[in-house]
Design an enzyme around this catalytic site. Sequence first.
Site, PDB file in Angstrom:
ATOM      1  N   LYS A  76       0.846  -1.195   0.000  1.00  0.00           N
ATOM      2  CA  LYS A  76       0.000   0.000   0.000  1.00  0.00           C
ATOM      3  C   LYS A  76       0.882   1.245   0.000  1.00  0.00           C
ATOM      4  CE  LYS A  76      -3.993   1.721   2.727  1.00  0.00           C
ATOM      5  NZ  LYS A  76      -4.822   1.431   3.922  1.00  0.00           N
ATOM      6  N   SER A 175      -9.779  -1.303   7.057  1.00  0.00           N
ATOM      7  CA  SER A 175      -9.211  -1.085   5.722  1.00  0.00           C
ATOM      8  C   SER A 175      -8.471  -2.245   5.093  1.00  0.00           C
ATOM      9  CB  SER A 175      -8.267   0.111   5.759  1.00  0.00           C
ATOM     10  OG  SER A 175      -9.023   1.285   5.721  1.00  0.00           O
TER      11      SER A 175
HETATM   12  N1  GLN Z   1     -13.177   3.500   6.871  1.00  0.00           N
HETATM   13  C1  GLN Z   1     -12.483   3.846   8.079  1.00  0.00           C
HETATM   14  C2  GLN Z   1     -12.036   5.288   8.021  1.00  0.00           C
HETATM   15  O1  GLN Z   1     -12.337   5.912   7.070  1.00  0.00           O
HETATM   16  C3  GLN Z   1     -11.301   2.942   8.278  1.00  0.00           C
HETATM   17  C4  GLN Z   1     -10.151   3.317   7.457  1.00  0.00           C
HETATM   18  C5  GLN Z   1      -8.948   2.495   7.719  1.00  0.00           C
HETATM   19  O2  GLN Z   1      -9.036   1.408   8.295  1.00  0.00           O
HETATM   20  N2  GLN Z   1      -7.806   3.044   7.364  1.00  0.00           N
HETATM   21  O3  GLN Z   1     -11.412   5.802   8.904  1.00  0.00           O
END
Ligand code: GLN
Length: 486
Positions: A76, A175
């Site tokens: 990533k 995520s």
């Molecule tokens: N969707 C969550 C957020 O927007 C989790 C994002 C993540 O795990 N980086 O913070």
Amino acid sequence: MPDLPPTATDLARAVLARETTPQALLNAARARAEAARDLNVLISLNDRADEQAARVQDRLDSGETLPLAGVPIIVKDNINVTGTRTTCGSRILANYVSPYDATVVERLTGAGAVIVGKANMDEFAMGSSTETSAYGPTLNPWDPGRVPGGTSGGSAAAVAANLTPVALGSDTGGSIRQPAAFTGVYGLKPTYGRVSRYGLVAHASSLDQIGPFARSASDLALLTNVIAGHDPRDATSLEVPPAFRAGTPDDLRGLKVGVIRESLSGNTPGVEAVLNATLDALRGAGAIVTEASVPSVEHAIAAYYLISMPEASSNLARYDGMVYGERVPAPDVAHSMTRTREEGFGPEVKRRILLGTYALSSGYYDAYYAKAMRVRRLIAQDFARAFEGVDLLVTPTSPFPAFRRGEKTSDPLAMYAADVDTVAINLAGLPALSVPAGFETVEGVRLPVGIQFIAPALQDERLVTLAGGLEGIGAVRVEPAPGYGG
Ligand code: GLN
């Protein structure tokens, strides 16, 4: 069903047997990335990959046995790789080139892996769909009209479309797991502290963890054994050596699995069916399935955002154009900083900086941040209680399969709600694995469905053992996305 493409375990074995070379595997991965360009999986390629492949070859020639010999991998774009851009999906870091390797990258290349490139992501890992990236959205290989999930959507799509057999993502609130579920691959969020965060650009430091995407339990074990373990450069790193292995159906006998009651409503019929089929398969293999309860999860999303946004607002204060990344010139420093931040950050990041700063400000701190921290403790206690009677807890990874692109972009609360099954686990610091367990046909398109298993803190190994067991009884459904087979 077309043949499954080779796993990382297969590729390393073939390289060690001199049936192929690291360079040949790298070339093939690049060709697949080129062919899948439309998916917009990668933000950049690693210019030093050929050097890395040559170095692996030298080490093999001198007799070393490397666990990831020549395995191509994508990471990533918030994980630093020397000499490669780390954009975090943001304009503000468009030209930031990392001078060092993250610990996970050092460990991967030390084990013989070759970093092919950097995966697309939501800007600074904020989102659930990989649509907030300044470099355009990543498309879901199962249906280009749908999102791959987020924020590690590029890494998930890379594995689902077989650019590489494995990839790394990061998980602050879901995520890794949610994009794994949306693309039909495994995604593991380790216990907080088991994988070093050194070299991972911080979103919310008390929640962030790096973890793997893979298409088999053996690959999960292989990769996690390499990246996990103590690192003196991360103050929150734990001294727990990894001991992952893919289990067998025998490991399922007598296993106590508790279904979290609070996750049973609001799911699509397909998600419900896949969950029930997985539970039936577990029972059939001798596991004991019961119901469990984690009542405070109903407050998890509110607490998660009241904790992650303040942390993010502090972490992102460093991007002002003075030391890192892009700088918008202005007659004086203060205006230069303001304009850099105004032009460099996208709307979701700005929203979080504003809300996060507000929640921390004097007069509101107790009402918001401090209260959220109390809820966080409650959630951790509820999980600890739920684990008293069971070995693992289970929920759907997401209440629905991949949604359509654009469907939630204008409604931040709907986007936040997509994480309903995952954020509580980060608040409690627990390990969890999304298992590709089936499909739901939506508007004529077959979409993957993920089931999330949660283990007690530090018992991450249980999840990979379970995954091997589920594979052994045919309860894991990994298929190449249509058009991206072996
Ligand atoms: N969707 C969550 C957020 O927007 C989790 C994002 C993540 O795990 N980086 O913070």
